[in-house]
Scaffold this active site. Structure first.
Site, PDB file in Angstrom:
ATOM      1  N   HIS A  63      -7.476  -5.742  -0.037  1.00 31.42           N
ATOM      2  CA  HIS A  63      -6.597  -4.924   0.309  1.00 31.42           C
ATOM      3  C   HIS A  63      -6.075  -4.969   1.918  1.00 31.42           C
ATOM      4  O   HIS A  63      -6.961  -5.560   2.714  1.00 31.42           O
ATOM      5  CB  HIS A  63      -6.767  -3.320   0.207  1.00 31.42           C
ATOM      6  CG  HIS A  63      -5.915  -2.282   0.459  1.00 31.42           C
ATOM      7  ND1 HIS A  63      -5.011  -1.876  -0.602  1.00 31.42           N
ATOM      8  CD2 HIS A  63      -5.158  -1.803   1.708  1.00 31.42           C
ATOM      9  CE1 HIS A  63      -4.249  -0.916  -0.089  1.00 31.42           C
ATOM     10  NE2 HIS A  63      -4.240  -0.753   1.221  1.00 31.42           N
ATOM     11  N   ASP A  92     -10.110  -3.910  -4.000  1.00 30.59           N
ATOM     12  CA  ASP A  92      -9.413  -2.972  -3.575  1.00 30.59           C
ATOM     13  C   ASP A  92      -9.641  -1.750  -4.536  1.00 30.59           C
ATOM     14  O   ASP A  92      -9.516  -1.907  -5.646  1.00 30.59           O
ATOM     15  CB  ASP A  92      -7.700  -3.404  -3.502  1.00 30.59           C
ATOM     16  CG  ASP A  92      -6.861  -2.737  -3.152  1.00 30.59           C
ATOM     17  OD1 ASP A  92      -7.096  -1.408  -2.752  1.00 30.59           O
ATOM     18  OD2 ASP A  92      -5.711  -2.835  -2.814  1.00 30.59           O
ATOM     19  N   SER A 104       0.940  -1.134   0.227  1.00 30.71           N
ATOM     20  CA  SER A 104       0.025  -0.159   0.015  1.00 30.71           C
ATOM     21  C   SER A 104       0.783   1.411   0.158  1.00 30.71           C
ATOM     22  O   SER A 104       1.739   1.646  -0.921  1.00 30.71           O
ATOM     23  CB  SER A 104      -1.051  -0.152   1.146  1.00 30.71           C
ATOM     24  OG  SER A 104      -1.861   0.975   1.068  1.00 30.71           O
TER      25      SER A 104
END
Length: 344
Positions: free
Chosen positions: A314, A284, A189
């Site tokens: 995610h 996501d 991320s």
């Protein structure tokens, strides 16, 4: 372990059909993808919690750490770690956690790793189990970096910490039993964002290039409006609302989001970058972002190993204890790192 965590883990051991029944009654299907039953169950439970954007940053930071700790996986056997501090660019000390496997490969580069959290939440505990997986499978040292967070420390403080940590890792690789003066980089991320930026910034600053960049569900383009931001805009644990809130905390006012130190996919010249492993999650808002950056790198002649884990969400690197499919994905990603190292 809290009573709430014990109850949650017991519930996650129920049959998949029962978990789906308790989490809406039908499998969650979005954009032609079906969410893993364990993650659907977690998502259903999280729906009753207040939006992160409704909380004060300090409250959100504490809640995120506490919430993720409920599902923390055990570290992999055969890997040891130690906490220390290293010097930052402006003289402050950066906490890091250094992992080493018992059967370390002396030819495997050390990896500097940056955790997820939008530059605002979480710490090295968020990727603790995953870093032990990388260290064990790839048989390499890993330096996990506890960079400064916003809004207490706005951009570029966290990024500069990551760059300082990369330089320290290069300088100390040999003392960790790895090849001298070399390092790989990785993150998930926001950590993937940092990795993509540093892969480019190493050339701009005249530093040695990383041997490998590992980008897991990375944010690389904060300008383009990808369809997945709408299709998966209300998914758990990352929503578009949370993403906007992160950037409000992270960036100075009126910052240009096309700046390559925030949106590395906006860099026009991508030729010559190190080989990349890009892993995305189906559920996501960032899934299209990662795929688009993989295509841009490939078009520039960069070697890319890309895979989307369609049934995962995610943040799956932090859910290996509660979703076997997440653990399988993490083992596979670590195997990709091992195989990439073998080609160096």
């Amino acid at each position: 372990m809290s009573l709430q965590a014990i109850i949650a883990k017991l519930l996650l051991k129920l049959p998949a059909s029962l978990k789906i029944k308790m989490a809406g009654g039908e499998p969650l299907v979005l954009g032609g993808r079906t969410l893993d039953p364990n993650l659907q169950f977690l998502s259903h439970g999280a729906a009753s919690q207040p939006l992160m954007s409704s909380l004060e940053p300090e409250v959100a930071q504490a809640a995120a750490i506490e919430g993720l700790a409920m599902f923390a996986a055990k570290p992999e056997p055969g890997v040891t770690w130690s906490d220390k501090t290293i010097p930052g660019a402006d003289g402050h000390q950066i906490p890091v956690r250094v992992y080493q496997p018992s059967d370390q490969n002396p030819d495997a580069p050390v990896m500097a790793y940056w955790h997820m959290g939008g530059g605002v939440i979480l710490n090295v505990e968020a990727c603790h189990a995953f870093c032990t997986i990388i260290s064990k499978i790839a048989r390499c040292p890993v330096v996990s970096v506890d960079y400064r967070l916003a809004p207490q420390h706005k951009f570029p403080a966290g990024l500069e910490d990551c760059i300082s940590a990369y330089e320290w890792t290069l300088q100390n690789a040999e003392s960790l039993g790895a090849p001298a003066g070399r390092a790989a980089i990785g993150g998930d991320s926001m950590g993937g964002n940092f990795s993509a930026i540093i892969a480019q910034e190493s050339t701009r600053r005249g530093m040695p290039k990383p041997d490998l960049q590992l980008l897991i569900y990375p944010a690389t383009d904060l300008v383009t409006e990808f369809p997945s931001a709408t299709t998966y805009g209300e998914t758990y644990p990352l929503s578009t609302d949370t993403m906007h809130w992160f950037m409000q905390q992270y960036l100075p006012e009126d910052f240009d989001r096309a700046n390559v130190l925030l949106s590395p996919a906006q860099e026009a010249r991508l030729e010559g970058l190190p080989p990349a492993i890009i892993a995305t999650a189906g559920f996501d808002p960032l899934v299209d972002d990662g795929a688009a950056y993989a295509k841009k790198l490939e078009a520039a002649g960069v070697e890319v190993h890309f895979k989307c884990y369609d049934h995962l969400a995610h943040g799956f690197t932090a859910f290996t204890a509660v979703a076997p499919a997440a653990r399988d994905a993490c083992l596979e990603v670590a195997g990709m790192v091992r195989d990439a190292y073998a080609k160096l």
